[in-house]
Write an enzyme that holds these catalytic residues in place. Sequence first.
Site, short mmCIF file in Angstrom:
data_model
loop_
_atom_site.label_atom_id
_atom_site.label_comp_id
_atom_site.label_asym_id
_atom_site.label_seq_id
_atom_site.Cartn_x
_atom_site.Cartn_y
_atom_site.Cartn_z
N HIS A 91 57.92 24.43 21.12
CA HIS A 91 56.28 24.98 20.88
C HIS A 91 55.96 23.85 20.87
O HIS A 91 54.80 23.86 21.10
CB HIS A 91 56.30 25.42 19.75
N HIS B 174 58.79 37.22 21.30
CA HIS B 174 58.23 36.10 21.19
C HIS B 174 59.15 34.93 20.83
O HIS B 174 59.86 35.19 20.37
CB HIS B 174 57.22 36.37 19.95
N GLU C 175 56.27 30.34 29.20
CA GLU C 175 55.24 29.37 29.37
C GLU C 175 55.55 27.91 28.87
O GLU C 175 56.52 27.10 28.40
CB GLU C 175 54.65 29.79 27.37
N ASP D 225 58.71 28.70 24.89
CA ASP D 225 58.29 27.97 25.04
C ASP D 225 58.91 26.61 26.19
O ASP D 225 60.29 26.10 25.63
CB ASP D 225 57.22 26.97 24.44
N GLU E 272 59.74 35.80 25.64
CA GLU E 272 58.96 34.81 26.33
C GLU E 272 59.40 33.71 25.52
O GLU E 272 60.55 33.11 24.31
CB GLU E 272 57.21 35.06 25.38
O1 G3P Z 1 52.35 33.12 25.78
C1 G3P Z 1 52.50 33.75 24.45
C2 G3P Z 1 52.46 33.31 23.04
O2 G3P Z 1 53.73 32.22 22.94
C3 G3P Z 1 51.64 31.71 23.51
O3 G3P Z 1 51.18 31.39 21.96
O4 G3P Z 1 51.21 29.42 20.74
O5 G3P Z 1 52.86 31.34 20.48
O6 G3P Z 1 53.43 29.52 22.48
P1 G3P Z 1 52.06 30.03 21.62
MG MG Z 2 54.70 30.51 23.93
#
Ligand code: G3P
Ligand code: MG
Length: 238
Positions: A53, A11, A106, A40, A38
Amino acid sequence: MTWPYPRIVAHRGGGKLAPENTLGAIRHGASMGFEGVEFDVMLAGDATPVLIHDETVDRTTDGRGAVAQMTYAELSKFSIEKKEKIPTFESAARLCRELGVWANVEIKPALGYERRTGEAVALAARAHWRGAALLPVLSSFSTVSLAAAAAAAPELPRGLLAGRVPKHWRQLMRDFGCVALHCNHRSLTQRLAQEIHAAGYAVLCWTVNDRRAAKKLLGWGVECLVTDRLDRIGPDFR
Ligand code: G3P
Ligand code: MG
């Protein structure tokens, strides 16, 4: 669907073990054997897609201000935990390809920038992964961004991102041509997982940091887990 992507994914690049959404985080995850990441992506004020993020740089960097109000040149001056910078999406994509790491990108639009972020990130992803054997999956909480991504680069796979799986998920999956449903693992039940699978879609769960929860979800046939705890749920976790 069959899931051709890694099953355990780091993440925000390197979970909690490295500064989030940085090149160092992606390198760290890869050094631990993670084959999927993953992160953002948001647009800077000059429309450069960058990894971050929050809508402001305040929490993660030593600077202050809104991402959408600053050029990339301005954003790149800020330091993250004294060792990293806000990376461009292009540099992160290049690094992923060099390291052989798959990406769940994302799309994280600032409020009011949903359409243009979806479009810009999809077009950039198409360019950055041209000729790649494994394409990234684009996901977003914003259905406006997902629709824009689908229109701009329909060939790139998409995931519908949701805290709770919405009641009308079937309609949304069809509308945006998604291959997977990306949900908060706490909102998933075994029955819902069965229904999503029976409809022909994969399930990705975030953010799974507990080994018991991870085992349960894999037992339900969940295809992919996104974790912050790379130390507890390693790339070979089954
Ligand atoms: O994509 C999964 C997760 O990253 C979504 O939540 O707030 O960590 O971007 P967040
Ligand atoms: Mg995310």
